[in-house]
Design a protein around this motif. Structure first.
Motif, mmCIF file in Angstrom:
data_model
loop_
_atom_site.group_PDB
_atom_site.id
_atom_site.type_symbol
_atom_site.label_atom_id
_atom_site.label_comp_id
_atom_site.label_asym_id
_atom_site.label_seq_id
_atom_site.Cartn_x
_atom_site.Cartn_y
_atom_site.Cartn_z
ATOM 1 N N CYS A 117 0.837 -1.207 0.000
ATOM 2 C CA CYS A 117 0.000 0.000 0.000
ATOM 3 C C CYS A 117 0.867 1.251 0.000
ATOM 4 O O CYS A 117 1.684 1.462 0.905
ATOM 5 N N PHE A 138 -0.009 4.258 0.508
ATOM 6 C CA PHE A 138 -0.323 5.280 1.515
ATOM 7 C C PHE A 138 0.617 5.192 2.727
ATOM 8 O O PHE A 138 0.874 6.190 3.389
ATOM 9 N N SER A 139 1.048 3.960 3.038
ATOM 10 C CA SER A 139 2.183 3.818 3.940
ATOM 11 C C SER A 139 2.012 4.448 5.333
ATOM 12 O O SER A 139 2.968 4.998 5.890
ATOM 13 N N CYS A 140 0.807 4.369 5.872
ATOM 14 C CA CYS A 140 0.559 4.976 7.192
ATOM 15 C C CYS A 140 1.527 4.386 8.223
ATOM 16 O O CYS A 140 1.764 3.181 8.229
ATOM 17 N N TYR A 154 1.240 3.866 11.320
ATOM 18 C CA TYR A 154 0.629 2.980 12.324
ATOM 19 C C TYR A 154 0.074 1.699 11.707
ATOM 20 O O TYR A 154 -0.512 0.885 12.388
ATOM 21 N N CYS A 155 0.211 1.516 10.385
ATOM 22 C CA CYS A 155 -0.445 0.404 9.692
ATOM 23 C C CYS A 155 0.004 -0.940 10.265
ATOM 24 O O CYS A 155 1.190 -1.281 10.214
ATOM 25 N N TRP A 166 7.580 -1.123 3.749
ATOM 26 C CA TRP A 166 6.148 -0.923 3.522
ATOM 27 C C TRP A 166 5.917 0.442 2.870
ATOM 28 O O TRP A 166 6.507 1.443 3.293
ATOM 29 N N ALA A 184 -5.898 -5.481 4.001
ATOM 30 C CA ALA A 184 -4.434 -5.377 4.075
ATOM 31 C C ALA A 184 -3.847 -4.502 2.969
ATOM 32 O O ALA A 184 -2.657 -4.565 2.675
ATOM 33 N N THR A 185 -4.699 -3.703 2.353
ATOM 34 C CA THR A 185 -4.240 -2.769 1.333
ATOM 35 C C THR A 185 -5.321 -1.698 1.221
ATOM 36 O O THR A 185 -6.332 -1.762 1.910
ATOM 37 N N ASP A 186 -5.104 -0.692 0.358
ATOM 38 C CA ASP A 186 -6.181 0.264 0.103
ATOM 39 C C ASP A 186 -6.634 0.111 -1.345
ATOM 40 O O ASP A 186 -5.827 0.273 -2.270
ATOM 41 N N ARG A 190 -9.001 5.085 2.202
ATOM 42 C CA ARG A 190 -8.613 6.467 2.527
ATOM 43 C C ARG A 190 -8.525 7.275 1.237
ATOM 44 O O ARG A 190 -8.033 8.397 1.246
HETATM 45 S S1 SF4 Z 1 -3.375 -0.580 4.264
HETATM 46 FE FE1 SF4 Z 1 -4.585 1.083 5.158
HETATM 47 S S2 SF4 Z 1 -3.551 1.582 7.099
HETATM 48 FE FE2 SF4 Z 1 -2.131 0.356 5.850
HETATM 49 S S3 SF4 Z 1 -0.894 1.881 4.770
HETATM 50 FE FE3 SF4 Z 1 -2.600 1.354 3.447
HETATM 51 S S4 SF4 Z 1 -4.182 2.887 3.873
HETATM 52 FE FE4 SF4 Z 1 -2.704 2.949 5.546
#
Ligand code: SF4
Length: 281
Positions: free
Chosen positions: A38, A40-42, A44-45, A60, A95-97, A129
């Motif tokens: 993903c 977006f790489s948050c 806290y993911c 990640w 487990a992904t966006d 997101r």
């Molecule tokens: S899977 Fe969700 S929480 Fe994890 S990095 Fe992607 S958007 Fe963020």
């Protein structure tokens, strides 16, 4: 900085519908991940802590695999499930966006939704997101005539400065709320996923109330699938401390936030953690 480079590749998946377990075992029968990895790489993911990432040689956020046969796989798998008389309640994605940037060109999520118009599940919850979701409103409008559809947009905070600390590569929160409004205005059921709760302004519930049919609250301590241990390993308590936000890193934060949202939302529109994560009609 982590997340600046991105390696992408197309892969062929053996199975696109994964039987639900753990957190999703509350009425969902399957999770569906159009991608691995993903962008977006948050920070806290929790997926950072799962085997899919732990055995990768790239960080990640710096790799994404596109499941190029996802729609075709979906068609085959749901036909088999229906032949066996099984219910199909899908959570997309765990487990992904499904609406990360690559989806704009790859259109794998869109192809899956098109396949669902032909072979609908009993319900689908789309968790994202990505404001790109508004591109597919035309499909949701058709799909909701055939099955239960809930669009859930994560809005962990209404503060852009806080978003930039914890999820610098994820879309801005104003854009996400605007996208949720567009989906809601199109007559599709919506959820604001305040998950994980990050420090927010007092006006946050009022911003969400007109665009979210329901609010779902979860936190880094009770919602990481390991009672806070994963969040700890990801360095979240330290990150809160470094930004003088430790007042927000509390074991009972979910209950406090639930009480606060009840001042704006009726009780039957606010849900908390695993018990509130069931498929929605
Ligand atoms: S899977 Fe969700 S929480 Fe994890 S990095 Fe992607 S958007 Fe963020």
């Amino acid at each position: 900085m982590e997340g600046w480079t991105l390696e992408t590749k197309a892969i062929v998946t053996k199975k696109i519908l994964t039987e639900a377990s753990g957190y999703l075992d509350v009425g969902f029968t399957h999770s569906l991940n159009p991608y691995s990895g993903c962008r977006f790489s948050c920070l806290y993911c929790y997926v950072r802590e799962l085997p899919i990432q732990r055995f990768k040689d790239r960080p990640w956020g710096e790799w994404v695999e596109m499941k190029s046969n996802a729609a075709e796989s979906y068609r085959k798998e749901i036909k088999k499930l229906r032949q066996k008389g099984k219910p199909v309640h899908i959570y997309m994605s765990s487990a992904t966006d499904p609406y990360q940037p690559i989806e704009r060109k790859a259109r794998i999520t869109r192809e899956i939704l098109e396949a669902m118009l032909e072979e609908p599940p009993d319900s689908i919850q789309i968790q994202t997101r990505g404001p790109l979701i508004t591109r597919d409103i035309d499909l949701f409008v058709q799909l909701k005539e055939k099955c239960d559809v809930l669009v859930s947009m994560t809005v962990e905070t209404d503060r852009e400065d806080i978003k930039r600390i914890f999820a610098p590569l994820a879309p801005g929160v104003k854009l996400r709320i605007k996208a949720l409004k567009a989906v809601h205005d199109a007559g599709i059921r919506t959820q604001a996923a305040v998950s994980p709760v990050l420090p927010f302004t007092p006006e946050f519930p009022e911003k969400l109330e007109p665009v979210a049919d329901r609010v779902w609250i979860d936190t880094l301590t009770i919602g990481d699938g390991a009672m806070g241990r994963r969040s700890k390993r990801l360095g979240m308590p330290k990150l809160f401390e470094a930004h003088e936000l430790s007042d927000w890193y509390l074991d009972d934060l979910h209950a406090r936030v639930e009480r606060y949202f009840h001042k704006t939302f009726p009780r039957d529109r606010v849900f908390v953690s695993k018990t509130g994560a069931f498929p929605v009609k």
